[in-house]
Design a protein around this motif. Sequence first.
Motif, short mmCIF file in Angstrom:
data_model
loop_
_atom_site.label_atom_id
_atom_site.label_comp_id
_atom_site.label_asym_id
_atom_site.label_seq_id
_atom_site.Cartn_x
_atom_site.Cartn_y
_atom_site.Cartn_z
N CYS A 57 0.85 -1.20 0.00
CA CYS A 57 0.00 0.00 0.00
C CYS A 57 0.89 1.24 0.00
O CYS A 57 1.86 1.31 0.75
CB CYS A 57 -0.87 -0.03 1.26
N LEU A 59 -0.67 4.37 0.19
CA LEU A 59 -1.57 5.49 0.52
C LEU A 59 -1.03 6.36 1.64
O LEU A 59 -1.54 7.45 1.89
CB LEU A 59 -2.97 4.94 0.86
N CYS A 60 -0.04 5.85 2.37
CA CYS A 60 0.70 6.67 3.32
C CYS A 60 2.12 6.11 3.33
O CYS A 60 2.37 5.08 2.71
CB CYS A 60 0.04 6.66 4.71
N GLY A 63 4.11 1.77 4.35
CA GLY A 63 4.74 0.62 3.67
C GLY A 63 4.13 -0.73 4.03
O GLY A 63 4.84 -1.74 4.03
N ILE A 91 -4.32 -3.96 8.71
CA ILE A 91 -4.56 -2.90 7.72
C ILE A 91 -5.32 -1.78 8.41
O ILE A 91 -6.04 -2.01 9.38
CB ILE A 91 -5.32 -3.46 6.49
N CYS A 92 -5.17 -0.57 7.92
CA CYS A 92 -5.89 0.55 8.52
C CYS A 92 -7.11 0.89 7.68
O CYS A 92 -7.31 0.35 6.59
CB CYS A 92 -4.97 1.77 8.66
N LEU A 94 -7.78 3.51 6.00
CA LEU A 94 -7.47 4.08 4.68
C LEU A 94 -7.08 2.97 3.70
O LEU A 94 -7.54 2.95 2.55
CB LEU A 94 -6.35 5.13 4.80
N GLY A 95 -6.25 2.05 4.18
CA GLY A 95 -5.84 0.94 3.33
C GLY A 95 -7.04 0.12 2.87
O GLY A 95 -7.13 -0.30 1.72
N PRO A 226 1.71 3.33 10.43
CA PRO A 226 0.56 3.30 11.33
C PRO A 226 0.09 1.92 11.79
O PRO A 226 -0.20 1.73 12.98
CB PRO A 226 -0.52 4.01 10.52
N VAL A 227 0.05 0.94 10.88
CA VAL A 227 -0.46 -0.36 11.33
C VAL A 227 0.53 -1.02 12.29
O VAL A 227 0.15 -1.63 13.29
CB VAL A 227 -0.77 -1.28 10.13
#
Length: 760
Positions: A57, A59-60, A63, A91-92, A94-95, A226-227
């Motif tokens: 991913c 999106l941020c 990684g 996963i967050c 957003l992901g 983040p995750v």
Amino acid sequence: MKIDRRSFLSLVAGGAAGTALSPLPWKLTDDISIWSQNWSWTPVPEDGEAEYVSSVCTLCPGGCGITARRIKDRVVKIEGLKGCPVNDGGICILGLSGTQLLYGPTRIPSPMKRTGNRGDGQWEKISWDEAVSTVVEKLASLRSGGQPQKAGCILGSEQGTLPSLFDRFMTAYGSPNVMSPASSRTSYEMAMQLMQGGKPTAGYDFEHSDFILSFGSGIIDGWGSPVRMFQSNSDWKTRKVKVVQIEPRLSNTAAKSDKWIPVNPGTECVLALGMAYVIIKEGIYNQKFIDNFAYGFFDWTDEKGENHHKGFKELVLGNYSPDQVSKITGVSQSTIAHLARSFAFASKPVAICGRGQGHTPVSLHEAMAVHALNALVGNINQKGGIWAVPAPDYIRWPEVKLDEAARKGLTASRIDGAGSDKYPLVKSLLNRLPGAIASGSQSLELLFVSGVNPLYEMRDTHAVKSAFEKIPFVVSFSSYMDETAANADLILPSHVYLERYEDVPSPVGFNRPFIGLTKPVIEPLYDTRHVGDVILLMAKALGGSVAEAFPWDSYEVCLRETLGDKWDALVENGFWIDEGYVPESLDKAFETKSTKFEFFVSRLSETLRKDEQALPHYMAIESEGDVESYPLVLIPYDTTRLSNGYIGNPPFMTKTLDDTILKGNDGFIEINPKTAKTLGWVEGAFATVTTPKGEARVKVHLFEGLMPGIIAMPTGLGHTAYDSYLAGKGFNVNELIGPVEDPASGLDAAWGIRAKLAKA
Ligand code: SF4
């Protein structure tokens, strides 16, 4: 079972944390894909066998490895990749929402040329041939006129093959003006590189730490990877790791920590130095580290016996007593002392810094002060501490052969001043670009923008827009109709991350050398191109030494060759990791002039006159605005439910926002109830917030988790572009806050800005 929005979100966060003890989080992720199909623009997949593709991913900067579930040519669901060392199946939100960014109405379907005034939304679809030749014509004309330095580019990242390819193109063409946004990672790694030497990235061994001291980092609000941070936080609860959060607002991170210490915004550096005072004064620092591996801790006289130099110990004991520090930070003396002792007596403590998600830098000396705390407890390159991790070294292209035009262009000073005598430490100072253009001292004739949305993301967006208006030709490579694309002259839309290859090295804060590989999960939906392929087309069309610098037939060929023997593992697993990596032992760890950890930074002492300037010390970064006109301080805050960077919030995420963040199209400003009472504000009232940079109509939300005198607004709202799911909702806090330059680095280190509230 009734699930309200709040419980729904915490369950999703549970899924992100990989705590799949109940099937419910996974049921909810299924619901998301079903729910996603209800948007009018989402095609319903045909029945068929599901295939799974592992990728990464983007999106941020986290990684995370992902698995995309595909039925025929349609992506129906995105999950975390099990076994990926960064996120191990997590996963967050957003992901999870990635399919909406793939199929959403904000995609740009083909190259577009502006036909009306900038920002009017009048576009004409054109062919790729016409688009590329339009740009090449302008580039060639600048170059033949002896002004290649008047072309610039802004890139979303400095890492990986694509930014390096763009950088190579600009070098071969003859412009030094390659810029990208800085973050708290930029400041911390700069501090680390100054104090330790070399060019390591900062890796945190959170999996073994027993005390996490966070100076404002939104550990579970999107900081770092983040995750990984969600998962670390769950692990810390199980292992009873102590977490202390220092920041002016009770963020989600502060609420879930063991202790929240409110601090006046922008004074984190002096608090770190106050803690250092207690640790030094009480002699509870790591004696072995200081005696054997540190330079500049004690006072010393140089080899000739002429100059007496002040060490870190004397500086701290002379200037940062808890009494002095308490007055600046608002933290009591007893709390400072208790915190310092707890940190020093922990067996594997680690201190981190960064505002919220870390999208803006901290001052260099704040980062140095926090890093000095890590050194005082000797937890550098040790289990549970901070590690100097080498960035994977795989981009080894032959040097560019420059022609005369390029050589001449590259001698011009950079438009942002980075690398000059005044700002020698930084590669890029994007925050200085609007000011440089506004002052008329320098100009750009053509600007490329890729992977970043400066007209939304940068501080003082009005000034940024004015600067862009002075650039005659702006080319956006965006996949989405974001604010910058909407105000560009030409759009060369790129594939989105589920349609392209991209290497993603060194996720923020990760503690081993790592590369992820984003892979095309499906064929591109629209007439888009990989930015790398467009760079190759432009280079070849320009010809001569520019074309010679790019011997590859396509970006994919370039990427395969660049990744070399790692390619197969990357394609198969989605990532490559140096499994056996262990950090250097301390006797070999430091590449400084002294070969030790430098409290007194030799590189700084070469250019600065006073000893103090080479030691971590407090330099106040004052909020812009005078106290009388603006009695309050406005700070931005980040939440994982609002994407606030290049990627705009997908509709699913916007649906999950609390109605104290966004109600209808109204955004909220938070204020402490006592401050609100003094000023006569009640919950839900409409107010106009005014700062030296602008004003906005907002609704008031009384929030006890905010220090008195402070008001706070979320980042990620107030888009004017994208689509009807996002545009016109709330207000962009970046319009209200201006950059404040850190005198030591030149980076923007503003925490907030002075503000006032009036009846709307
Ligand atoms: S944390 Fe970042 S990289 Fe990971 S899934 Fe979320 S958006 Fe993607």
